[in-house]
Design a protein around this motif. Sequence first.
Motif, PDB file in Angstrom:
ATOM      1  N   ARG A  52      10.064  19.411 -16.259  1.00  0.00           N
ATOM      2  CA  ARG A  52       9.190  20.378 -15.564  1.00  0.00           C
ATOM      3  C   ARG A  52       7.771  19.825 -15.460  1.00  0.00           C
ATOM      4  O   ARG A  52       7.088  20.022 -14.443  1.00  0.00           O
ATOM      5  CB  ARG A  52       9.199  21.727 -16.274  1.00  0.00           C
ATOM      6  CG  ARG A  52       8.404  22.796 -15.503  1.00  0.00           C
ATOM      7  CD  ARG A  52       8.543  24.181 -16.073  1.00  0.00           C
ATOM      8  NE  ARG A  52       7.959  24.281 -17.396  1.00  0.00           N
ATOM      9  CZ  ARG A  52       8.029  25.356 -18.175  1.00  0.00           C
ATOM     10  NH1 ARG A  52       8.672  26.430 -17.755  1.00  0.00           N
ATOM     11  NH2 ARG A  52       7.473  25.361 -19.369  1.00  0.00           N
ATOM     12  N   GLU A 179       7.195  38.507 -13.453  1.00  0.00           N
ATOM     13  CA  GLU A 179       7.428  37.979 -14.806  1.00  0.00           C
ATOM     14  C   GLU A 179       6.334  38.509 -15.716  1.00  0.00           C
ATOM     15  O   GLU A 179       5.445  39.242 -15.276  1.00  0.00           O
ATOM     16  CB  GLU A 179       7.416  36.448 -14.775  1.00  0.00           C
ATOM     17  CG  GLU A 179       6.114  35.866 -14.243  1.00  0.00           C
ATOM     18  CD  GLU A 179       6.131  34.355 -14.063  1.00  0.00           C
ATOM     19  OE1 GLU A 179       6.893  33.668 -14.751  1.00  0.00           O
ATOM     20  OE2 GLU A 179       5.341  33.872 -13.224  1.00  0.00           O
ATOM     21  N   ILE A 207      11.671  27.415 -19.249  1.00  0.00           N
ATOM     22  CA  ILE A 207      12.693  26.566 -19.873  1.00  0.00           C
ATOM     23  C   ILE A 207      13.570  27.435 -20.782  1.00  0.00           C
ATOM     24  O   ILE A 207      14.784  27.267 -20.842  1.00  0.00           O
ATOM     25  CB  ILE A 207      12.023  25.422 -20.674  1.00  0.00           C
ATOM     26  CG1 ILE A 207      11.132  24.568 -19.749  1.00  0.00           C
ATOM     27  CG2 ILE A 207      13.076  24.570 -21.387  1.00  0.00           C
ATOM     28  CD1 ILE A 207      11.826  23.886 -18.607  1.00  0.00           C
ATOM     29  N   THR A 208      12.937  28.392 -21.472  1.00  0.00           N
ATOM     30  CA  THR A 208      13.708  29.299 -22.329  1.00  0.00           C
ATOM     31  C   THR A 208      14.645  30.143 -21.472  1.00  0.00           C
ATOM     32  O   THR A 208      15.797  30.381 -21.836  1.00  0.00           O
ATOM     33  CB  THR A 208      12.748  30.208 -23.117  1.00  0.00           C
ATOM     34  OG1 THR A 208      11.622  29.432 -23.512  1.00  0.00           O
ATOM     35  CG2 THR A 208      13.413  30.810 -24.333  1.00  0.00           C
ATOM     36  N   ALA A 244       8.830  29.999 -24.597  1.00  0.00           N
ATOM     37  CA  ALA A 244       8.850  29.033 -25.703  1.00  0.00           C
ATOM     38  C   ALA A 244       8.197  29.623 -26.951  1.00  0.00           C
ATOM     39  O   ALA A 244       8.554  29.265 -28.065  1.00  0.00           O
ATOM     40  CB  ALA A 244       8.123  27.753 -25.286  1.00  0.00           C
TER      41      ALA A 244
HETATM   42  C1  LIG Z   1       3.792  32.803 -16.408  1.00  0.00           C
HETATM   43  C2  LIG Z   1       4.871  32.327 -17.340  1.00  0.00           C
HETATM   44  N1  LIG Z   1       6.146  32.629 -17.061  1.00  0.00           N
HETATM   45  C3  LIG Z   1       7.144  32.248 -17.878  1.00  0.00           C
HETATM   46  C4  LIG Z   1       6.888  31.531 -19.033  1.00  0.00           C
HETATM   47  C5  LIG Z   1       8.045  31.123 -19.905  1.00  0.00           C
HETATM   48  O1  LIG Z   1       8.280  29.735 -19.786  1.00  0.00           O
HETATM   49  P1  LIG Z   1       8.896  28.894 -20.973  1.00  0.00           P
HETATM   50  O2  LIG Z   1      10.209  29.541 -21.315  1.00  0.00           O
HETATM   51  O3  LIG Z   1       9.081  27.540 -20.406  1.00  0.00           O
HETATM   52  O4  LIG Z   1       7.937  28.959 -22.114  1.00  0.00           O
HETATM   53  C6  LIG Z   1       5.577  31.179 -19.353  1.00  0.00           C
HETATM   54  C7  LIG Z   1       5.292  30.402 -20.544  1.00  0.00           C
HETATM   55  O5  LIG Z   1       4.172  30.127 -20.884  1.00  0.00           O
HETATM   56  C8  LIG Z   1       4.545  31.569 -18.481  1.00  0.00           C
HETATM   57  O6  LIG Z   1       3.256  31.257 -18.727  1.00  0.00           O
END
Ligand SMILES: Cc1ncc(COP(=O)(O)O)c(C=O)c1O
Length: 281
Positions: A52, A179, A207-208, A244
Amino acid sequence: MSRIAYVNGSYVSHREAAVSIDDRGYQFGDGIYEVVFIIDGHMADEGPHLDRLDRSLSEMSMPWPVDRTVLQMIIARIVRLNQVKNGLVYVQITRGVAKRDHKWTKPLKPALVVTAKNTAKNIPKEIPAVPVISVPDERWERRDIKTIQLLPNCLAKQKAYEAGAYEAVMIDADGSVTEGSSSNMWIVTKQGELITRPATHKILNGITRRTVMAVATEMQLKVVERNFTIEEALSASEAFLTSASSHVTPIGSIDEALIGDGTAGAVAKRLRVTYIEEVTS
Ligand SMILES: Cc1ncc(COP(=O)(O)O)c(C=O)c1O
């Protein structure tokens, strides 16, 4: 133990770590980042996070500051130097230093900062459901790029904090949930289907989110990527967040209205345990 940061080729005391005031990250928010969950001293989903990062750099027309394998070594060293067992690593890459001007007229040397911190002695397998609030999504249209320009997200999170809530979930102009301010949102329908918004330019493809999707499918749960509203979330049997830093976190209420009985739902509980086991192995 004092924290150590990596800044442009040097490992320095976190307290004294500094970048130029002409760095375009400082001037314009011209940069990207990644946050990676460290569990038992290891990076969860390392490959997908670096993929990513690569995509974000490419969407921003920025080169890698160092080779991918070198970055992996820097991250591993920062985790070790800071004795991080359960925590987070931050990788931040900005376009670099230039005289202040919106445009850049020549390729710049990107600036790289890597930091890490412990967040918990142990990652709890079970946690209570959290309250969230809803706010309008006021961000730009390229939310798929993980840029350091997080002002609307910060203002949303601050609103949540001031309301005693854990997260602010953002609502697009058409009424659909995009989100959380730093997480992806999911609902579980009364029929047991997992719903989360499709990964378009409207959200960050967490990613999670992706790992939980794979875990859920392995658990024979049906995952459907489609838009949903707050009203649908309130009549769902469960809702939860993924990121994450929060892993899988059940939602108990939205704007003070309970989801189900307001406690952590069975699906979110199982997903949290299975996700943690998955990234630990
Ligand atoms: C706006 C936003 N959406 C979703 C996520 C979740 O992403 P990840 O699972 O990669 O942490 C984050 C993580 O910081 C974020 O800032």
